[in-house]
Design a protein around this motif. Structure first.
Motif, mmCIF file in Angstrom:
data_model
loop_
_atom_site.group_PDB
_atom_site.id
_atom_site.type_symbol
_atom_site.label_atom_id
_atom_site.label_comp_id
_atom_site.label_asym_id
_atom_site.label_seq_id
_atom_site.Cartn_x
_atom_site.Cartn_y
_atom_site.Cartn_z
ATOM 1 N N ASN A 261 6.443 -6.716 -14.804
ATOM 2 C CA ASN A 261 4.984 -6.821 -14.714
ATOM 3 C C ASN A 261 4.413 -5.427 -14.454
ATOM 4 O OD1 ASN A 261 2.317 -7.159 -13.683
ATOM 5 N ND2 ASN A 261 2.780 -9.279 -13.146
ATOM 6 N N PRO A 262 3.622 -4.874 -15.387
ATOM 7 C CA PRO A 262 3.100 -3.514 -15.209
ATOM 8 C C PRO A 262 2.275 -3.350 -13.936
ATOM 9 C CG PRO A 262 2.741 -4.281 -17.457
ATOM 10 C CD PRO A 262 3.212 -5.457 -16.677
ATOM 11 N N THR A 263 1.509 -4.378 -13.597
ATOM 12 C CA THR A 263 0.687 -4.290 -12.387
ATOM 13 C C THR A 263 1.556 -4.120 -11.152
ATOM 14 O OG1 THR A 263 -1.117 -5.590 -13.331
ATOM 15 C CG2 THR A 263 -0.988 -5.502 -10.946
ATOM 16 N N PHE A 264 2.607 -4.924 -11.042
ATOM 17 C CA PHE A 264 3.493 -4.839 -9.882
ATOM 18 C C PHE A 264 4.186 -3.484 -9.821
ATOM 19 C CE2 PHE A 264 7.623 -5.350 -7.806
ATOM 20 C CZ PHE A 264 7.230 -5.903 -6.588
ATOM 21 N N SER A 265 4.714 -3.026 -10.948
ATOM 22 C CA SER A 265 5.456 -1.757 -10.968
ATOM 23 C C SER A 265 4.568 -0.585 -10.572
ATOM 24 C CB SER A 265 6.044 -1.517 -12.368
ATOM 25 O OG SER A 265 6.954 -2.537 -12.705
ATOM 26 N N LEU A 266 3.374 -0.519 -11.146
ATOM 27 C CA LEU A 266 2.466 0.581 -10.826
ATOM 28 C C LEU A 266 1.957 0.477 -9.383
ATOM 29 C CD1 LEU A 266 0.490 0.735 -14.182
ATOM 30 C CD2 LEU A 266 2.027 2.492 -13.290
ATOM 31 N N ALA A 267 1.739 -0.756 -8.908
ATOM 32 C CA ALA A 267 1.300 -0.937 -7.522
ATOM 33 C C ALA A 267 2.386 -0.481 -6.543
ATOM 34 C CB ALA A 267 0.938 -2.399 -7.262
ATOM 35 N N VAL A 268 3.640 -0.704 -6.904
ATOM 36 C CA VAL A 268 4.757 -0.248 -6.063
ATOM 37 C C VAL A 268 4.761 1.278 -5.971
ATOM 38 C CG1 VAL A 268 7.267 0.036 -6.065
ATOM 39 C CG2 VAL A 268 6.272 -2.238 -6.305
ATOM 40 N N ILE A 269 4.595 1.935 -7.122
ATOM 41 C CA ILE A 269 4.572 3.408 -7.130
ATOM 42 C C ILE A 269 3.425 3.924 -6.260
ATOM 43 C CG2 ILE A 269 4.216 5.440 -8.591
ATOM 44 C CD1 ILE A 269 5.579 3.860 -10.857
ATOM 45 N N ALA A 270 2.246 3.333 -6.448
ATOM 46 C CA ALA A 270 1.090 3.755 -5.654
ATOM 47 C C ALA A 270 1.299 3.465 -4.170
ATOM 48 C CB ALA A 270 -0.168 3.048 -6.155
ATOM 49 N N SER A 271 1.936 2.330 -3.853
ATOM 50 C CA SER A 271 2.136 1.944 -2.460
ATOM 51 C C SER A 271 3.052 2.917 -1.727
ATOM 52 C CB SER A 271 2.714 0.526 -2.375
ATOM 53 O OG SER A 271 1.790 -0.423 -2.823
ATOM 54 N N ILE A 272 4.074 3.404 -2.413
ATOM 55 C CA ILE A 272 4.982 4.363 -1.783
ATOM 56 C C ILE A 272 4.217 5.614 -1.363
ATOM 57 C CG2 ILE A 272 6.959 5.880 -2.185
ATOM 58 C CD1 ILE A 272 8.123 3.731 -4.003
ATOM 59 N N ALA A 273 3.390 6.114 -2.293
ATOM 60 C CA ALA A 273 2.621 7.324 -1.987
ATOM 61 C C ALA A 273 1.586 7.063 -0.897
ATOM 62 C CB ALA A 273 1.941 7.834 -3.255
ATOM 63 N N SER A 336 -8.302 6.759 -4.517
ATOM 64 C CA SER A 336 -7.090 7.570 -4.657
ATOM 65 C C SER A 336 -7.425 9.055 -4.764
ATOM 66 C CB SER A 336 -6.294 7.111 -5.888
ATOM 67 O OG SER A 336 -7.037 7.311 -7.083
ATOM 68 N N ILE A 337 -8.553 9.372 -5.418
ATOM 69 C CA ILE A 337 -8.991 10.767 -5.503
ATOM 70 C C ILE A 337 -9.397 11.278 -4.116
ATOM 71 C CG2 ILE A 337 -10.749 12.320 -6.458
ATOM 72 C CD1 ILE A 337 -10.782 10.520 -8.958
ATOM 73 N N ALA A 338 -10.133 10.448 -3.366
ATOM 74 C CA ALA A 338 -10.518 10.833 -2.000
ATOM 75 C C ALA A 338 -9.286 11.054 -1.127
ATOM 76 C CB ALA A 338 -11.416 9.754 -1.389
ATOM 77 N N LEU A 339 -8.270 10.209 -1.308
ATOM 78 C CA LEU A 339 -7.017 10.349 -0.563
ATOM 79 C C LEU A 339 -6.368 11.707 -0.855
ATOM 80 C CD1 LEU A 339 -4.630 9.173 1.094
ATOM 81 C CD2 LEU A 339 -3.826 8.119 -1.016
ATOM 82 N N THR A 340 -6.322 12.065 -2.134
ATOM 83 C CA THR A 340 -5.707 13.335 -2.530
ATOM 84 C C THR A 340 -6.483 14.523 -1.966
ATOM 85 O OG1 THR A 340 -4.980 12.293 -4.597
ATOM 86 C CG2 THR A 340 -4.923 14.694 -4.498
ATOM 87 N N VAL A 341 -7.813 14.484 -2.108
ATOM 88 C CA VAL A 341 -8.651 15.570 -1.594
ATOM 89 C C VAL A 341 -8.496 15.703 -0.083
ATOM 90 C CG1 VAL A 341 -11.039 16.351 -1.278
ATOM 91 C CG2 VAL A 341 -10.316 15.412 -3.481
ATOM 92 N N GLY A 342 -8.497 14.563 0.622
ATOM 93 C CA GLY A 342 -8.355 14.587 2.070
ATOM 94 C C GLY A 342 -7.036 15.199 2.521
ATOM 95 N N LEU A 485 2.137 13.944 -3.419
ATOM 96 C CA LEU A 485 2.412 12.521 -3.625
ATOM 97 C C LEU A 485 1.133 11.730 -3.872
ATOM 98 C CD1 LEU A 485 5.217 11.731 -1.024
ATOM 99 C CD2 LEU A 485 5.397 11.670 -3.504
ATOM 100 N N ALA A 486 0.036 12.192 -3.279
ATOM 101 C CA ALA A 486 -1.234 11.502 -3.488
ATOM 102 C C ALA A 486 -1.665 11.557 -4.943
ATOM 103 C CB ALA A 486 -2.311 12.106 -2.589
ATOM 104 N N LEU A 487 -1.288 12.611 -5.662
ATOM 105 C CA LEU A 487 -1.603 12.702 -7.086
ATOM 106 C C LEU A 487 -0.899 11.596 -7.869
ATOM 107 C CD1 LEU A 487 -1.361 16.588 -7.587
ATOM 108 C CD2 LEU A 487 -3.441 15.192 -7.575
ATOM 109 N N ILE A 488 0.294 11.216 -7.409
ATOM 110 C CA ILE A 488 1.018 10.109 -8.058
ATOM 111 C C ILE A 488 0.236 8.807 -7.897
ATOM 112 C CG2 ILE A 488 3.156 8.759 -8.024
ATOM 113 C CD1 ILE A 488 4.597 11.262 -7.047
ATOM 114 N N THR A 489 -0.375 8.625 -6.722
ATOM 115 C CA THR A 489 -1.203 7.442 -6.503
ATOM 116 C C THR A 489 -2.356 7.392 -7.497
ATOM 117 O OG1 THR A 489 -0.699 7.531 -4.140
ATOM 118 C CG2 THR A 489 -2.567 6.179 -4.791
ATOM 119 N N VAL A 490 -3.008 8.520 -7.727
ATOM 120 C CA VAL A 490 -4.121 8.572 -8.679
ATOM 121 C C VAL A 490 -3.664 8.122 -10.064
ATOM 122 C CG1 VAL A 490 -5.814 10.059 -9.816
ATOM 123 C CG2 VAL A 490 -5.277 10.417 -7.404
#
Length: 568
Positions: A261-273, A336-342, A485-490
């Motif tokens: 499931n693409p949603t689950f896989s991408l959410a996992v990647i974002a969750s790690i970051a 996610s952009i705010a997270l990276t900037v912060g 790592l925050a860029l990976i979340t974006v």
């Protein structure tokens, strides 16, 4: 369920969440004092935090699997008992070793609370309507996350840090009572399955060994050593075997099919970051305030309020918008952009950086975490089959906790190295300051050379400034290490399929004859409807009325009419 019924059911969940948050945050500002009193060093500080997250991480998917086959109400009450028992025992710790052991027990219960609260919410509230109740969860988070550090600081300064571990007991008892009285869930279909114990052992062992290596390497043995290679090799082998086992057993702890499931896989990647950003950096903010700015535990709680305020305001306000308009993608991309900037901004701080600037940086970081963290679980629950709600929800939470645990271990190791190098570089300045102090300088020098975390606020000014500068630079460096790592979340969130939120709860989707759409297939849109959807645009969301007035395709069951069984 009617609104009053939902509110009654949520009362126990909210109290349970409050217990979990309070027990975690109440010690955050006093942790440097606790480690100092127990004679611990920077490695001990890292492991006291990491042990809880590690136990939470490895137990979360297990709780989630049990939730798919057992009584969820009983499970969350059991998790509460384990959590509070571990917290209470931690208050009697006599050294950092026993504190770590009891924090592991606390983490085992915390894994259940983290997974089960999300799973039970999916049982009683649809994804589209969940934002309506985010204000309540935001209020509970506000009291727990803002009040916890302040209460912990006051308790530590007034009567001693041990009482921080006992403060959650009455709230836990109240939560168990409310859950027993008000939470009524339909019985799950009774099925006989075989528990994947081998998968549990391999997942727990592989992750634990990897994190133990990260924490010990560079101190107990060299990074480039036989011990390092043995531990890495054993951890990799165990995790590979875990994947093989999960692919072959009939009821895996973490079904590998979920990754299709693409949603689950991408959410996992974002969750790690996100886990690294949320746990791996915020944990060290308390150290920054006390060791780089000389704050007391109470002051430390006050000084970290901007990040908490950003998190709470963003999660509450965005939750309301998502519930009202049914759109989530733009908010999460912005978050996610705010997270990276912060993160990058926090990497620029020093021990003497203007606090107003530090507050702005913390607020931006908090806004990013608040807009992304919980919504990742929401969109996964919206996508997967209702029969896999438990393992999918706990899966996202598991990888978020895993990211946080790895983040704390790695960043803690980086900070310890930076502090050692910084002290060595400033050795001449420190020696000169100690000599100028006269006879009292020898005692201060002995304290600094012991390896125990110093009580910076009690050091002489000439020495304190040097130590603060070293810790200030060290904490800034770990933010810079974590920022990429925050860029990976974006990127992960940008590529998430933009699927509409369902108006059905998990229980309704499981009902016979229910229209359960769980694939990430593109929606079939007519040309006119598609054009209207594009015309709406995320930027003009606030100016739009009811979805029906835009000409876009309405969601089934979301047209404002009540279903005949809405109150059942």
């Amino acid at each position: 369920m009617s609104h009053p019924a939902v509110m009654r059911a949520l009362s126990g969940l909210l109290m349970g969440m409050f217990v979990s948050i309070l027990a975690g945050t109440v010690v955050s500002t006093s942790m440097p004092r606790i480690i100092s009193d127990l004679g611990g060093n920077q490695a001990a500080f890292t492991w006291v935090i990491t042990s809880t997250l590690l136990a939470t991480t490895v137990s979360t998917p297990i709780w989630g699997k049990f939730a798919d086959i057992m009584n969820r109400k009983l499970l969350i009450q059991l998790a509460l008992v384990i959590f509070v028992l571990g917290s209470a025992l931690a208050g009697f710790s006599q050294n950092t070793e026993t504190l770590i052991i009891f924090r592991v027990l606390q983490g085992l219960g915390g894994g259940g609370l983290a997974a089960l609260s999300q799973i039970i919410m999916a049982d009683i509230i649809s994804p589209r309507e969940r934002g309506r109740y985010m204000g309540l969860f935001g209020a509970v988070m506000a009291v727990g996350t803002v009040g916890g550090p302040l209460l912990g600081g006051v308790i530590t300064d007034a009567i001693g840090w041990r009482w921080n571990f006992f403060v959650a007991l009455p709230f836990a008892i109240a939560a168990i009572f409310l859950l027993q009285r008000n939470l009524n869930l339909p019985a799950l279909e009774k099925i006989k399955i075989k528990i994947d114990y081998l998968g549990m052992v391999l997942i727990t062992g592989g992750i634990s060994l990897l994190l133990i290596w990260v924490t010990m390497a560079g101190h107990e043995f060299d990074w480039d050593s036989t011990a390092s290679y043995v531990m890495i090799g054993a951890a990799v082998i165990m995790l590979i075997l875990a994947v093989i086992v999960e692919l072959r057993v009939s009821n895996p702890i973490i079904p590998m099919t979920l990754f299709k499931n693409p949603t689950f896989s991408l959410a996992v990647i974002a969750s790690i970051a996100v886990g690294v950003a949320m746990f791996g950096t915020s944990v060290f903010l308390g150290q920054y305030m006390q060791l780089a700015r000389g704050a007391t535990p109470t002051q430390s709680g006050l000084l970290t309020l901007p990040m908490i305020a950003g998190l709470l305001l963003a999660s509450t306000f965005v939750g309301m918008l998502i519930s009202k308009y049914g759109k989530w993608k733009a908010y999460m991309v912005f978050g996610s952009i705010a997270l990276t900037v912060g993160m990058f901004l926090m990497g620029t701080i020093k021990y003497d950086t203007n606090y107003v600037l530090v507050s702005v940086y913390m607020f931006i970081l908090g806004v990013g975490v608040g807009m992304v963290m919980q919504n990742l679980v929401l969109i996964v629950q919206n996508t997967v089959s209702p029969k896999e709600i438990g393992v999918a929800s706990s899966g996202v939470t598991f990888f978020r906790s895993l990211g946080g645990t790895i983040g704390i271990s790695v960043l803690g190791a980086v900070l310890a190295t930076k502090i050692t190098d910084g002290i060595s570089a400033k050795a001449a300045d420190i020696q000169q300051a100690l000599v100028a102090l006269g006879p009292s300088g020898a005692e201060v020098g002995k304290q600094l050379s012991s390896g125990v975390l110093p009580k910076v606020s009690e050091l002489p000014d000439s020495v304190r400034v040097i130590i603060e500068s070293v810790y200030g630079q060290g904490v800034a460096d770990i933010f810079l290490v974590a920022a990429p790592l925050a860029l990976i979340t974006v990127l992960a969130i940008v590529f998430l399929p933009n699927r509409s939120l369902s108006t059905q709860t998990a229980r309704e989707r499981m009902a016979p004859g229910a229209d359960d759409q769980t694939e990430d297939a593109p929606e079939s849109l007519g040309t006119e409807a598609a054009e209207n959807l594009i015309a709406v645009g995320e930027a003009s969301i606030g100016a739009q009325g009811d979805l029906l007035t835009t000409g876009s395709i309405p969601q089934v069951g979301g047209n404002g009419q009540r279903r005949p069984d809405a109150d059942n």
